[in-house]
Design a protein around this motif. Structure first.
Motif, PDB file in Angstrom:
ATOM      1  N   ASP A  11      -5.870  51.898 103.221  1.00 12.56           N
ATOM      2  CA  ASP A  11      -6.697  50.731 103.534  1.00 12.56           C
ATOM      3  C   ASP A  11      -6.016  49.862 104.594  1.00 12.56           C
ATOM      4  O   ASP A  11      -5.661  48.718 104.298  1.00 12.56           O
ATOM      5  CB  ASP A  11      -6.927  49.937 102.245  1.00 12.56           C
ATOM      6  CG  ASP A  11      -8.062  48.955 102.334  1.00 12.56           C
ATOM      7  OD1 ASP A  11      -8.802  48.993 103.324  1.00 12.56           O
ATOM      8  OD2 ASP A  11      -8.219  48.135 101.406  1.00 12.56           O
ATOM      9  N   PRO A  12      -5.861  50.393 105.838  1.00 12.55           N
ATOM     10  CA  PRO A  12      -6.348  51.668 106.372  1.00 12.55           C
ATOM     11  C   PRO A  12      -5.231  52.717 106.444  1.00 12.55           C
ATOM     12  O   PRO A  12      -4.065  52.416 106.223  1.00 12.55           O
ATOM     13  CB  PRO A  12      -6.780  51.276 107.784  1.00 12.55           C
ATOM     14  CG  PRO A  12      -5.721  50.283 108.190  1.00 12.55           C
ATOM     15  CD  PRO A  12      -5.424  49.487 106.935  1.00 12.55           C
ATOM     16  N   SER A 153       3.011  48.949 107.288  1.00 15.01           N
ATOM     17  CA  SER A 153       2.286  49.043 106.022  1.00 15.01           C
ATOM     18  C   SER A 153       0.826  48.706 106.291  1.00 15.01           C
ATOM     19  O   SER A 153       0.497  48.032 107.277  1.00 15.01           O
ATOM     20  CB  SER A 153       2.858  48.068 104.988  1.00 15.01           C
ATOM     21  OG  SER A 153       2.628  46.721 105.400  1.00 15.01           O
ATOM     22  N   SER A 154      -0.042  49.163 105.395  1.00 15.98           N
ATOM     23  CA  SER A 154      -1.467  48.863 105.550  1.00 15.98           C
ATOM     24  C   SER A 154      -1.721  47.366 105.484  1.00 15.98           C
ATOM     25  O   SER A 154      -2.612  46.842 106.162  1.00 15.98           O
ATOM     26  CB  SER A 154      -2.275  49.590 104.468  1.00 15.98           C
ATOM     27  OG  SER A 154      -2.215  50.986 104.645  1.00 15.98           O
ATOM     28  N   SER A 155      -0.948  46.664 104.654  1.00 17.77           N
ATOM     29  CA  SER A 155      -1.153  45.215 104.517  1.00 17.77           C
ATOM     30  C   SER A 155      -0.858  44.500 105.835  1.00 17.77           C
ATOM     31  O   SER A 155      -1.552  43.532 106.193  1.00 17.77           O
ATOM     32  CB  SER A 155      -0.275  44.648 103.397  1.00 17.77           C
ATOM     33  OG  SER A 155       1.095  44.885 103.649  1.00 17.77           O
ATOM     34  N   GLU A 156       0.145  44.962 106.578  1.00 12.93           N
ATOM     35  CA  GLU A 156       0.420  44.373 107.888  1.00 12.93           C
ATOM     36  C   GLU A 156      -0.726  44.624 108.856  1.00 12.93           C
ATOM     37  O   GLU A 156      -1.135  43.736 109.612  1.00 12.93           O
ATOM     38  CB  GLU A 156       1.712  44.956 108.466  1.00 12.93           C
ATOM     39  CG  GLU A 156       2.984  44.489 107.780  1.00 12.93           C
ATOM     40  CD  GLU A 156       4.206  45.113 108.404  1.00 12.93           C
ATOM     41  OE1 GLU A 156       4.993  44.380 109.014  1.00 12.93           O
ATOM     42  OE2 GLU A 156       4.368  46.342 108.289  1.00 12.93           O
ATOM     43  N   ILE A 157      -1.243  45.830 108.827  1.00 17.40           N
ATOM     44  CA  ILE A 157      -2.337  46.178 109.735  1.00 17.40           C
ATOM     45  C   ILE A 157      -3.579  45.353 109.420  1.00 17.40           C
ATOM     46  O   ILE A 157      -4.286  44.909 110.334  1.00 17.40           O
ATOM     47  CB  ILE A 157      -2.629  47.689 109.637  1.00 17.40           C
ATOM     48  CG1 ILE A 157      -1.441  48.477 110.210  1.00 17.40           C
ATOM     49  CG2 ILE A 157      -3.917  48.047 110.383  1.00 17.40           C
ATOM     50  CD1 ILE A 157      -1.469  49.941 109.912  1.00 17.40           C
ATOM     51  N   ARG A 158      -3.837  45.119 108.145  1.00 19.85           N
ATOM     52  CA  ARG A 158      -5.010  44.310 107.783  1.00 19.85           C
ATOM     53  C   ARG A 158      -4.902  42.883 108.314  1.00 19.85           C
ATOM     54  O   ARG A 158      -5.910  42.177 108.422  1.00 19.85           O
ATOM     55  CB  ARG A 158      -5.196  44.289 106.258  1.00 19.85           C
ATOM     56  CG  ARG A 158      -5.614  45.617 105.667  1.00 19.85           C
ATOM     57  CD  ARG A 158      -6.111  45.458 104.235  1.00 19.85           C
ATOM     58  NE  ARG A 158      -5.111  44.925 103.338  1.00 19.85           N
ATOM     59  CZ  ARG A 158      -4.210  45.647 102.679  1.00 19.85           C
ATOM     60  NH1 ARG A 158      -4.182  46.956 102.837  1.00 19.85           N
ATOM     61  NH2 ARG A 158      -3.340  45.073 101.872  1.00 19.85           N
ATOM     62  N   LYS A 159      -3.696  42.444 108.647  1.00 24.69           N
ATOM     63  CA  LYS A 159      -3.497  41.117 109.238  1.00 24.69           C
ATOM     64  C   LYS A 159      -3.481  41.164 110.765  1.00 24.69           C
ATOM     65  O   LYS A 159      -3.276  40.150 111.421  1.00 24.69           O
ATOM     66  CB  LYS A 159      -2.178  40.526 108.736  1.00 24.69           C
ATOM     67  CG  LYS A 159      -2.152  40.248 107.234  1.00 24.69           C
ATOM     68  CD  LYS A 159      -0.779  39.732 106.825  1.00 24.69           C
ATOM     69  CE  LYS A 159      -0.709  39.485 105.317  1.00 24.69           C
ATOM     70  NZ  LYS A 159       0.646  39.017 104.905  1.00 24.69           N
ATOM     71  N   GLY A 160      -3.662  42.360 111.315  1.00 21.79           N
ATOM     72  CA  GLY A 160      -3.674  42.487 112.767  1.00 21.79           C
ATOM     73  C   GLY A 160      -2.316  42.703 113.384  1.00 21.79           C
ATOM     74  O   GLY A 160      -2.146  42.540 114.598  1.00 21.79           O
TER      75      GLY A 160
END
Length: 339
Positions: A11-12, A153-160
């Motif tokens: 995610d993602p 990490s996916s969490s970093e990517i979700r923040k852009g």
């Protein structure tokens, strides 16, 4: 066959997951690797993005290697996804195959919390891929192998953040389906500016569609038009020195348009010349490209502002060029009055 399993929420999905799959092929002698997206992860509190989107992003990655496969067993199972249930089903369906379950250090750190973990390690070989340099201890028979550090990490990517770790096709899908992108902006501006950005994005889309233009492109321009607004002055000045020192004579409140146009390109990989140019010109209204006119008008007529802009919005939807000329003239009158 010997089959590697890379499970997770995806995610993602990103290059860290992909490198883990390649490691299973290269170091664990697996003939195939199955990506196994979860429906609901037991040890995660947040809600996941809808599975159809996460599955679609994984499908974009399968073309990278013919040995990459997608297994929907956990997505199709309602409720929380427990690995023990999945492995029991796999062993029943594929009794002659061996499974290698790939995990990361973060999962190894909480491995003792997995359901029926003592039975779990008897059904498959578990391999922990060290991708962040941490050495987690465990009493369970988990093989440790090393792969090149992948600090994402996916969490970093979700923040852009670290979007360069996302395959191009996956990132294009994220933008096309507007996944996470509001959070890209929310992480970088205050709450009032965030609400303004979303409102302008919606208005840009409405104006574009009314004028027979690309609503998605206009939405992205509106959403990101103020992305540089909250940058500290010293950081803004560094950007200006690098990209357009000839415009430093403008007052600093004008700079965010110039800087924002580079940020959407270099950090968010929105590498569309019209998106970049529209953000570049949105403060001063110095372009008659239709998308630049739209964001200039939507910014000035945002319904969240403290005046009624109904007539101006209606004119822009009817004829963006006429609306742009009118709003620009009114804006210049205001600026002259306020000096």
């Amino acid at each position: 066959m010997k089959i590697g399993i890379v499970g997770g929420s995806f995610d993602p999905i990103h290059y860290g997951h992909i490198q883990m799959a390649k490691t299973a092929l290269e170091q664990c002698d697996c003939q195939e690797v199955w990506f196994m997206p979860t429906q609901d992860t037991p040890l995660k509190e947040r809600s996941l993005t809808e599975s159809r989107y996460r599955v679609a992003m994984i499908e974009k990655v399968l073309a990278m290697d013919t040995r990459f496969k997608l297994c929907l067993k956990e997505v199709q199972r309602q409720g929380k996804s427990y690995t023990i249930d999945t492995l029991r089903e796999l062993k029943q369906e594929y009794p002659d195959d061996a499974f290698v379950w790939m995990i990361g250090n973060d999962q190894l750190a909480q491995f003792d919390q997995w359901k029926e973990v003592d039975q779990l390690v008897q059904l498959a070989d578990f391999v922990c891929v060290d991708r962040d340099g941490a050495l987690i201890q465990t009493k369970y028979p988990v093989q440790r192998i090393h792969m090149p550090m992948m600090p994402v990490s996916s969490s970093e990517i979700r923040k852009g953040n670290k979007l360069n770790y996302v395959p191009e096709a996956v990132l294009a899908y994220i933008y096309a389906n507007r996944l996470y992108i509001k959070d890209f902006v929310k992480e970088r501006v205050d709450e009032k500016r965030y609400r303004h950005s979303v409102s302008v994005a919606n208005l840009c889309e409405e104006m574009a569609l009314a004028n027979g233009l690309d609503g998605q492109k206009a939405y992205l321009i509106g959403l990101f038009h103020d992305i540089a607004k909250r940058l500290p002055l010293e950081e803004m000045e560094k950007w200006m020195d690098a990209i357009c020192p000839e415009h430093k004579h403008y007052a600093p409140p004008v700079w965010h348009g110039f800087v924002g146009s580079e940020i959407v390109d270099r950090i968010f990989y929105l590498q569309d010349p019209e998106i970049k140019a529209a953000i570049y010109h949105h403060v001063l209204g110095t372009s008659e490209n239709p998308y630049a006119m739209i964001v200039f008008c939507a910014d000035k007529t945002d319904p969240l502002r403290d005046y009624d802009s109904t007539k101006e919005i209606a004119l822009c939807k009817k004829d963006i060029k006429a609306g742009f000329q009118w709003i620009k003239e009114e804006n210049e009158k205001y600026l002259r009055k306020e000096k």
